[in-house]
Structure formats: structure tokens, C-alpha cells
Design an enzyme around this catalytic site. Structure first.
Site, PDB file in Angstrom:
ATOM      1  N   ARG A   1       0.867  -1.180   0.000  1.00  0.00           N
ATOM      2  CA  ARG A   1       0.000   0.000   0.000  1.00  0.00           C
ATOM      3  C   ARG A   1       0.899   1.223   0.000  1.00  0.00           C
ATOM      4  O   ARG A   1       1.547   1.520   1.002  1.00  0.00           O
ATOM      5  CB  ARG A   1      -0.921  -0.046   1.232  1.00  0.00           C
TER       6      ARG A   1
ATOM      7  N   HIS B   1      -3.242   4.195   5.208  1.00  0.00           N
ATOM      8  CA  HIS B   1      -4.324   3.212   5.391  1.00  0.00           C
ATOM      9  C   HIS B   1      -5.650   3.826   4.928  1.00  0.00           C
ATOM     10  O   HIS B   1      -6.376   3.233   4.141  1.00  0.00           O
ATOM     11  CB  HIS B   1      -4.408   2.804   6.863  1.00  0.00           C
TER      12      HIS B   1
ATOM     13  N   TYR C   1       4.772   5.028  11.339  1.00  0.00           N
ATOM     14  CA  TYR C   1       5.118   3.613  11.541  1.00  0.00           C
ATOM     15  C   TYR C   1       5.920   2.974  10.407  1.00  0.00           C
ATOM     16  O   TYR C   1       6.212   1.787  10.438  1.00  0.00           O
ATOM     17  CB  TYR C   1       3.840   2.785  11.826  1.00  0.00           C
TER      18      TYR C   1
END
Ligand SMILES: Cc1ncc(C[n+]2csc(CCOP(=O)(O)OP(=O)(O)O)c2C)c(N)n1
Length: 342
Positions: free
Chosen positions: A243, A247, A256
């Protein structure tokens, strides 16, 4: 890991489709990327509630959906707009769903695609149920379900896999292992090396492939669909992909994961490798690229207009869209709302 087309656009296996079909699929990936970028942009203007981008996952979605028949079932998630669109779900309704409009969950009757599942994992059971029902009706229709790596940690995944294998349902489990479940990385999600290997525990084949390779995806999905259609049961496909974006539009991935990782995956762009392959085969030039971008962008713009032009749903829509016959509970809630003045 199965690969047919390298990131440089070179073949390391037999291509499953000819050049005209490759151009068609490339164009579909371009369309999908345009939709994805447009949806992300209008969300930032407050015109969608939230949006889950799929940039980087176009080959996985387009390549796998391309092998389906128009009346096969598809049960997917909030990140699978490209696959759903390939199977007939209109762009405008995919956008409407992100505004909370009831119409977003109601594709035309001839489209056998369920509305996108927001609940992680629960929808795989629906795909198994649909495939089982088709089998009991002796139909050749199969069901494909899309989910992420994170969904494999849900109990529903294991129940769906087990039931499908025991009852030989015509289900294709298509996992887009995009490395993250929001901020939870793949190795924090499972102690197995791969997701594909879990298939063995249930008694079905598992295939791990380069999910950014359109040809590998197409080839494996076709095999799995044929197996399902001929009554030989389910397959688990793990498409290893990434990805590239957040998100959702409310997530900050810099918290992260590091930029270097994103850049590494950007160099494996699923569109770019097909473009290179076409170019090597004299089937791509800039003029054609501009032409398809122009046409697909007009289609996406029109979808935005249509979605934004939808009349606001009246309160009845809340009660009408779930069951063919309303339950007594829903009727009670409807009259309660009416007595309060709608
Ligand atoms: C049952 C359930 N638990 C938690 C959530 C919150 N949630 C939304 S998306 C997500 C991560 C899912 O990751 P993955 O299955 O890998 O799919 P991806 O978003 O990467 O496509 C979580 C935990 C949810 N929607 N449903």
C-alpha cells in the site's frame, strides 16, 4: 514466489494474455489509479467522509477480477474499488458509499458484487455461503473474496477457509498482502513465513505470487477460478504487494514506516512494469498514454458529478435497503421515526 514480468518489464515466464489484452488491462489499471487519486483529492476537500487508497495494488485487483465471468460473485473490502469496478460496480456508487449515501450500497441488479465490507474479515463467510449456494443449485458461478493480511488474524478467515475446503465450495480467497494492517506490520500479524502456506492446514492449494505483476496475478487467478468453477474447491492466493499511500485519508503512515521502504516499493510500480513491457513490444507510446488518460479522467470526473448530484436519501432508505421484506423490528423503528416527525 511466482513472477512472470519483472519490475523492468521483462518476461521470466509465459505471458497469460496477448498484447491487445495487455493493453486493455493496462488501461484498466490507469483508470483505477486515476479514480484512486481523484477520490483521495476530493476527500481532502471534504467531499468524501474518508477514503482508503489502493495505489500500488492495481495489478492485484485488475488482474484477478479480469478472469471472472460477469455474473460471478465478488465480496470485497473498502480498499478494493478497482476490483469491484472491473466486475461492474459503477465508480459513482463507490464514491457515494464513501459519503454514507444509501445508494452506495446498491449496485445495479445485474452486478453480483456485495457492498464493500468495512468489518475486517466478516465478508469472507459471505463469499463461502454464496459459492456454496451456487453449488447446491448446480450452477457454475463462483465467488471471489478479497481481504488483507490483517484479516487473516480474524476468526472469520479460519472458519471461511475450513468450511470452503470441507464443502468444496467454489471460492477463491484472494489476499492482498500489502504488508500492513493500519500500523501493524506483517511480521507482527502472523508467525508463519507466508499467508499462502496456511492453505495446507485446511486442505486447499495455496499460491504466493508477486502481486505487482499483472501476469502472475492473472495466471494464478485464472487457475483458481477454473478449479472453483469445475467443482474442485477453493484456492488461497497470496498476492504480495504494498500500500503506497496511507491506510485511509485519516492515517499518517510516517509514524510507523520509513520513506526508504516506500521508495523501494515505488520502484516495483505495477503500472510502470506493464508500460515498459508494452513499450518493449512496440505497443505503447506517449500519445496513446495521453489519449487513455484523457478519456479515463473524463469518466472519473463524470462519476464524481453523478455521485455529488445524487439526491440526499430520505429516512425510508435506512429501512428499505437491508431486507426484501422488512422485519417487525424495522417496522417498529420506522413508525417510531415517523411519529417523531422523520
Ligand atoms: C472486525 C474489525 N476489527 C477492527 C477493525 C478496524 N480496522 C479497519 S481496517 C483494519 C486493518 C485491516 O488490515 P488488512 O486486513 O491487512 O487490510 P488493509 O486495510 O491493509 O487493506 C482494522 C484493524 C474493523 N474495521 N473490523
Amino acid at each position: 514466489m511466482l513472477q512472470i514480468l519483472t519490475p523492468e518489464g521483462e518476461l521470466v515466464g509465459e505471458p497469460p494474455v496477448d498484447i491487445p489484452m495487455t493493453r486493455k488491462l493496462y488501461r484498466a489499471m490507469v483508470a483505477a489509479r486515476m479514480f484512486d487519486r481523484k477520490a483521495t483529492a476530493i476527500q481532502k476537500q471534504g467531499r468524501l467522509a474518508t477514503y482508503a487508497p489502493f495505489e500500488g495494488q492495481e495489478a492485484a485487483q485488475v488482474g484477478s477480477a479480469a478472469v471472472l465471468r460477469p455474473d460471478d460473485w465478488m465480496v470485497a473490502t473498502y480498499r478494493d474499488a478497482a476490483a469491484m469496478w472491473m466486475q461492474g460496480y459503477p465508480w459513482e456508487l463507490l464514491l457515494a458509499g464513501r459519503t454514507g449515501h444509501e445508494r452506495g450500497g446498491s449496485p445495479p441488479d445485474y452486478v453480483n458484487v456485495l457492498p464493500p465490507s468495512i468489518t475486517v474479515g466478516a465478508h469472507m463467510l459471505h463469499a463461502v455461503g454464496l459459492a456454496w449456494a451456487e453449488r447446491l443449485l448446480s450452477s457454475e458461478r463462483i465467488a471471489i473474496t478479497y481481504f488483507g493480511d490483517g484479516a487473516t488474524s480474524e476468526g472469520d478467515f479460519h472458519e471461511a477457509m475450513n468450511f470452503a475446503a470441507v464443502f468444496h465450495t467454489g471460492t477463491v480467497f484472494f489476499c492482498q498482502n500489502n504488508q500492513y494492517a493500519i500500523s501493524m506490520g506483517f511480521t507482527g500479524q502472523t508467525a508463519t513465513e507466508t499467508i499462502a502456506q496456511k492453505a495446507g492446514a485446511y486442505g486447499m492449494p495455496g499460491v504466493r505470487l508477486d502481486g505487482n505483476d499483472l501476469f502472475a496475478v492473472y495466471w494464478a487467478a485464472k487457475k483458481a477460478v477454473e478449479r472453483a468453477r469445475s467443482g474442485n474447491g477453493p484456492t488461497l492466493i497470496e498476492a504480495v504487494t504494498y500500500r503506497l499511500g496511507p491506510h485511509t485519508t485519516s492515517d499518517d503512515p510516517t509514524l510507523y514506516r520509513d520513506e526508504g521502504e516506500v521508495e523501494t516499493w515505488r520502484s516495483r510500480d505495477p503500472l510502470e512494469r506493464v508500460r515498459r513491457y508494452l513499450e518493449i513490444n512496440d505497443a505503447w507510446d506517449e500519445e496513446w498514454q495521453k489519449h487513455i488518460e484523457g478519456e479515463e479522467s473524463a469518466v472519473v470526473e463524470r462519476a464524481v458529478q453523478l455521485a455529488e448530484g445524487l439526491r440526499a436519501p430520505d429516512s425510508d432508505a435506512l429501512f428499505d435497503s437491508m431486507f426484501a421484506e422488512p422485519t417487525s423490528d424495522l417496522e417498529r423503528q420506522r413508525s417510531l421515526l415517523e411519529s417523531e416527525g422523520g
